[in-house]
Design an enzyme around this catalytic site. Structure first.
Site, PDB file in Angstrom:
ATOM      1  CG  ASP A 219      60.713  -8.659  -9.528  1.00 17.54           C
ATOM      2  OD1 ASP A 219      61.010  -9.812  -9.908  1.00 17.54           O
ATOM      3  OD2 ASP A 219      61.232  -8.117  -8.549  1.00 17.54           O
ATOM      4  CD1 TRP A 220      59.465 -15.232 -12.462  1.00 13.08           C
ATOM      5  CD2 TRP A 220      60.155 -13.292 -13.305  1.00 13.08           C
ATOM      6  NE1 TRP A 220      60.087 -15.492 -13.672  1.00 13.08           N
ATOM      7  CE2 TRP A 220      60.512 -14.318 -14.213  1.00 13.08           C
ATOM      8  CE3 TRP A 220      60.472 -11.980 -13.653  1.00 13.08           C
ATOM      9  CZ2 TRP A 220      61.180 -14.075 -15.421  1.00 13.08           C
ATOM     10  CZ3 TRP A 220      61.137 -11.731 -14.845  1.00 13.08           C
ATOM     11  CH2 TRP A 220      61.479 -12.769 -15.700  1.00 13.08           C
TER      12      TRP A 220
END
Length: 781
Positions: A219-220
Site C-alpha cells: 500500500d502507498w
C-alpha cells in the site's frame, strides 16, 4: 545462471521501486517500458487527480455487493478495463475485499460485505472482468485492514481460525477462482508482523498454499524496511522515487542481506506482470453511462414499502433534501474519481417527466462544495514566470504526485485560480478558501483574505481530503458578472511526493437551518407524496478515519419526521455507503437504500420510483436499529494493538449469537413482485431450488441458502451463507436455479488444516438470513 544475472543489480532493484506516485520506471536493460497504476474501484482515475481528466463513476462496492450478481459485477470490471486502457493504465488498484467487521469502519463503502463468501465470489467476478481486458488488479488490503484508526501502525491480534475462516477467505476465493495478477499488502500488522514484511502469510499462505503467481505491491508508503520486505515477499514498493527499494535494495543485495535469487524472483514477477498486461485485448464497446445506471437500479435496496411504490399515474412529488440537489455518489479518499457529469435526484426525476417541487429541508454537512463554474488555473515560478495555464472545470485543484505538463514542482512559486461568476440569484453568497497555507482571495477586486490558514489536524491525510474552509459572505446581484481570484503561495513542505491541493468553494444564498426545515413541511403537505433524500457526508464515510456514530449528520432525522408527519406518503431515500440509524423508519411509507449510487444516481432513482426498473438490491451487511445493539463495534487500537477477540463471530454470525434483533437482517430486501419457494433438492453437492413468481410483474430474486449444524454447536455460527444465485421469472412462471455447495462450507480450521465438521447439517433456503421457507437435511455420514 539466472537470465537476469548479467543485468546490473542497480537496474534490477530500480524495477521494483516506484518512479513517482503512480508508475514504475522504464528499465531498458530488462526490456521494461514502465507501467502505470491507478486507483479504483468505482472508476479509473488515472494519474491526474482532477476533473479535467474525467472518468466513469460506477456505484460503490457496497452497491455492487447489494446486487449479489457476479455476472453483473464482471461486466463492471470489463468497463473498468476499457477505461484503464483508454487512460494508459495497466494496473487497477482494486478490488477491496476487507470485511465489514464493525459498522463503524470508515471505509466500508469501498468493501463489499460482512460475509467472506459473498465478498470473495463478487470480487472474483470483478477481477475476471478487469483482467479480461488485459488490465491487472491488486486485490487489497492483505489482510485484516478492517478499520481506519491507526491503520498505518496498528497490529491486529487475531486467532488463526478467524483469520482463515473470515479474513483470508475472500482473498483465497479470488486467487483460486480468478487468478488475480496482483495483491496489495495492508498497512497494519498481523500477530506481530507488518503485512508488507509478512513472509508467513505472503510467501507461505498466499504463494505456497494457494499458488498465487502474481506480484505483490505495498500500500502507498506502506513498505518500511528494505531487507524484511524483500525477504517477506514484497515485490514492489510504492510510491516513488523515495522508497525502501531501488538503491537501498541494490545495496542490501551487494551486502549479502538479501540473496540475489530473491531479487530476481521479484524482478521476474514484475516482468510477468508487464507481459500479462501488454496484450491489447479485443474489448467490446460498453456504454458506461447505461451500465452505471443499470447497476445503480439493480443495487437499490427496498426495505419498506407500504403500497406506495412503484408510483402510479402522474403524482405531484415534493423532493426534499440537500442531497437531492447535490448528490453524493461516492465515498471519500483514494476511491474518488471525477465523472464528467453527475445526475442528481432532482435532475433525474424531472428528466423522467415527474411533476417535482423541490425544497432543501436540511443538509448533511455545513461544508461548502467546490465552485461549479469554469475557472482558469495558472502556475507561476518563484520569479513570476508562467509555467502553464490549465482549464479548471470546477473549483477543486488536486495535483498529487504528478504535476501538469510544464510545471516543475521544484521551482513552483504560486498557483492562481481565476474566473468570472454570474449569479443566478441575488443575495449573500458564501465564498470560501479550502486549503492549508498562504492564500489571497479577491472578489470583484476586493481582497477578502491575504494570509495563512493553519491545519486543523496533524494527520496529513486529513489535511489533504478535509482541509479547513475559510468562509466569507459576499452580497452579489443576479445577472451581474463578478471576477474571482484565488492565489495560493507554495511552501516547501515535507510532503513525500509533489503536492498542490486547494479549492475555491461557493454556495448560493441559503436560508438558515430552521427556515429550511419549516419550508419542507408545506411543500410535502401540498404534494401527492414526498421523497426525502438523506445520507452521510464525506466527513462521515471516508478512507483515513473511522465513524464515531451511525446517526445521520445534521438535522436530517428531524427533517424526515417532520415531512412524514406532513404527508403520510413519504418515501425516504437513504444515500449512504454503509449502515446508518433510521429511527423514523416505521413512520415512512417506504425506505429505499441507494448506497453511493455513481454518476447516474438520479436517472436510476427515477427508474426505480416509476417502476421502469425493479429495486434489485439485498443487504450485503446487517443494518442495525441502533449502534448499541451491534455485537462488534470496536475499531480503536489500544496501545497500538487491535484485538479481534470476537473470533469468527462478526456480522450476522455475531447478531444471531447475541440474540439482538437488527432493523434489517443480512440478505433482506423487497422487490415489486412476490415469490413462492416450492422445493429444494440436494444431489451430489448441488442444491436445485425451484421458485415461482406469484406477483403481477416480471422480477428478479436472490436465492440464498444457509448451512447450519443439525445439532447446535457453540463453537460455530448458528448458520452461515453457503451459496446464492439470481433468479428471473415472468408473472406466474416457475424457475429452477442450481447452487453448488463448496466442500469448504462444511469445514472448520483446526490444528493447522481444514477439517470437515462432524455431524449432519441442514440447508435453509429462501429470501434472506432467516426468511427461509425451505429446509433440506444433509446426511454426510
Amino acid at each position: 545462471m539466472h537470465p537476469h544475472d548479467q543485468i546490473p543489480v542497480e537496474a534490477r532493484a530500480r524495477l521494483l521501486a516506484g518512479r513517482d506516485m503512480w508508475s514504475l520506471p522504464a528499465v531498458p536493460e530488462l526490456g521494461f517500458d514502465g507501467l502505470v497504476m491507478s486507483d479504483g474501484p468505482i472508476g479509473v482515475r488515472g494519474t491526474r487527480w482532477s476533473a479535467a481528466d474525467p472518468s466513469i463513476a460506477l456505484p460503490s462496492p457496497t452497491a455492487l455487493a447489494a446486487t449479489w450478481d457476479t455476472a453483473l459485477v464482471r461486466r463492471a470490471g470489463g468497463l473498468l478495463a476499457a477505461e484503464a486502457r483508454r487512460k494508459g493504465v495497466r494496473v487497477l488498484l482494486a478490488p477491496t475485499v476487507n470485511l465489514h467487521r464493525s459498522p463503524l469502519g470508515g471505509r466500508h463503502f469501498e468493501c463489499f460485505s460482512e460475509d467472506p463468501l459473498l465478498t470473495g465470489e463478487l470480487a472474483a467476478g470483478f477481477v475476471q472482468g478487469v483482467q479480461s481486458g488485459g488490465v491487472a488488479v491488486t486485490v487489497k488490503h492483505f489482510v485484516a485492514n478492517d478499520f481506519e484508526t491507526e491503520r498505518m501502525t496498528a497490529d491486529v491480534v487475531v486467532s488463526e481460525r478467524a483469520l482463515r475462516e473470515l479474513y483470508l477467505l475472500p482473498f483465497e476465493i479470488v486467487v483460486r477462482k480468478a487468478s488475480p495478477y496482483g495483491i496489495m499488502t495492508a498497512y497494519n500488522g498481523v500477530n506481530g508482523t507488518t503485512m508488507s514484511e509478512h513472509g508467513e502469510l505472503v510467501n507461505g499462505v498466499l504463494r505456497g498454499e494457494w499458488g498465487f503467481d502474481g506480484f505483490v505491491v505495498s500500500d502507498w508508503f506502506g513498505a518500511r524496511d528494505t531487507v524484511r520486505a524483500a525477504l517477506g515477499g514484497l515485490d514492489v514498493a510504492m510510491p516513488g522515487p523515495d522508497t525502501v527499494y531501488g538503491p537501498a535494495l541494490a545495496e542490501a543485495v551487494r551486502a549479502g542481506e538479501v540473496p540475489e535469487e530473491v531479487l530476481d524472483e521479484h524482478v521476474q514477477r514484475v516482468l510477468e506482470l508487464a507481459r500479462r498486461t501488454s496484450v491489447d485485448a479485443d474489448l467490446p464497446e460498453v456504454d458506461g453511462q447505461a451500465l452505471a445506471r443499470e447497476i445503480a437500479a439493480r443495487s437499490f435496496t427496498l426495505l419498506r414499502n407500504e403500497g406506495v411504490l412503484p408510483l402510479e399515474g402522474s403524482p405531484r412529488v415534493a423532493l426534499i433534501g440537500g442531497l437531492a440537489k447535490e448528490a453524493r455518489v461516492m465515498g471519500g479518499g483514494s476511491a474518488q474519481v471525477f465523472p464528467s457529469h453527475v445526475v442528481s435526484p432532482l435532475e433525474g426525476l424531472r428528466s423522467a417527466g415527474l411533476d417535482v417541487v423541490y425544497a432543501r429541508g436540511a443538509d448533511p454537512s455545513t461544508r461548502l462544495n467546490p465552485a461549479s463554474f469554469p475557472l482558469l488555473t495558472t502556475a507561476y515560478a518563484e520569479d513570476g514566470t508562467v509555467l502553464g495555464e490549465f482549464p479548471q472545470p470546477d473549483g477543486s485543484l488536486q495535483w498529487v504526485g504528478q504535476m501538469p505538463e510544464g510545471v516543475d514542482h521544484t521551482v513552483l512559486g504560486s498557483v492562481a485560480m481565476r474566473g468570472a461568476f454570474t449569479p443566478d440569484e441575488s443575495g449573500d453568497h458564501l465564498i470560501a478558501i479550502e486549503g492549508v497555507g498562504a492564500f489571497r482571495l479577491a472578489v470583484g477586486g476586493d481582497v477578502l483574505f491575504d494570509g495563512t490558514i493553519a491545519p486543523e489536524s496533524d494527520d496529513p491525510f486529513a489535511a489533504f481530503f478535509f482541509a479547513p474552509q475559510k468562509v466569507f459572505s459576499v452580497p452579489l446581484q443576479e445577472g451581474v458578472e463578478v471576477e474571482i481570484e484565488l492565489v495560493h503561495r507554495i511552501a516547501r513542505g515535507e510532503m513525500p511526493v509533489p503536492f498542490v491541493g486547494f479549492a475555491l468553494v461557493h454556495r448560493d444564498p441559503t436560508a438558515d437551518p430552521d427556515t429550511l426545515l419549516a419550508e419542507a413541511e408545506p411543500a410535502a403537505a401540498a404534494s401527492d407524496l414526498a421523497v426525502v433524500v438523506v445520507g452521510t457526508s464525506k466527513e462521515v464515510e471516508s478512507e483515513g478515519f473511522d465513524r464515531t456514530s451511525l446517526r445521520l449528520p445534521g438535522r436530517q432525522d428531524e427533517l424526515v419526521r417532520r415531512v412524514a408527519a406532513a404527508n403520510p406518503r413519504t418515501i425516504v431515500v437513504v444515500n449512504a455507503g454503509s449502515p446508518v440509524e433510521m429511527p423514523w423508519r416505521h413512520d415512512a411509507a417506504a425506505v429505499l437504500l441507494t448506497w453511493f449510487p455513481g454518476q447516474e444516481a438520479g436517472h436510476a432513482l427515477a427508474d426505480v420510483l416509476t417502476g421502469r426498473a425493479e429495486p434489485g438490491g439485498r443487504l450485503p451487511t446487517t443494518w442495525p436499529a441502533v449502534l448499541e445493539d451491534c455485537p462488534v463495534t470496536d475499531v480503536t487500537p489500544v496501545d497500538g494493538t487491535m484485538r479481534y477477540d470476537e473470533g469468527v463471530f462478526i456480522g450476522y454470525r455475531a447478531w444471531q449469537r447475541s440474540g439482538a434483533v437488527p432493523a434489517y437482517e443480512f440478505g433482506s430486501g423487497l422487490g415489486y413482485t412476490t415469490w413462492t419457494y416450492e422445493k429444494a433438492v440436494h444431489e451430489e453437492g448441488v442444491l436445485h431450488v425451484t421458485l415461482r413468481n406469484t406477483g403481477p410483474r416480471p422480477g428478479r430474486e436472490v436465492v440464498q441458502t444457509y448451512l447450519a449444524p443439525a445439532s447446535p454447536d457453540e463453537t460455530r455460527p448458528s448458520r452461515w451463507l453457503a451459496a446464492f444465485a439470481v433468479a428471473e421469472a415472468a408473472p406466474g412462471e416457475s424457475v429452477t436455479v442450481t447452487l453448488p455447495l463448496p466442500e469448504r462450507a462444511f469445514c472448520v480450521w483446526q490444528d493447522g488444516a481444514w477439517v470437515p465438521a462432524p455431524g449432519d447439517h441442514v440447508l435453509h433456503t429462501g429470501h434472506s438470513l432467516t426468511d427461509t421457507p425451505l429446509t433440506t437435511r444433509l446426511d454426510r455420514s
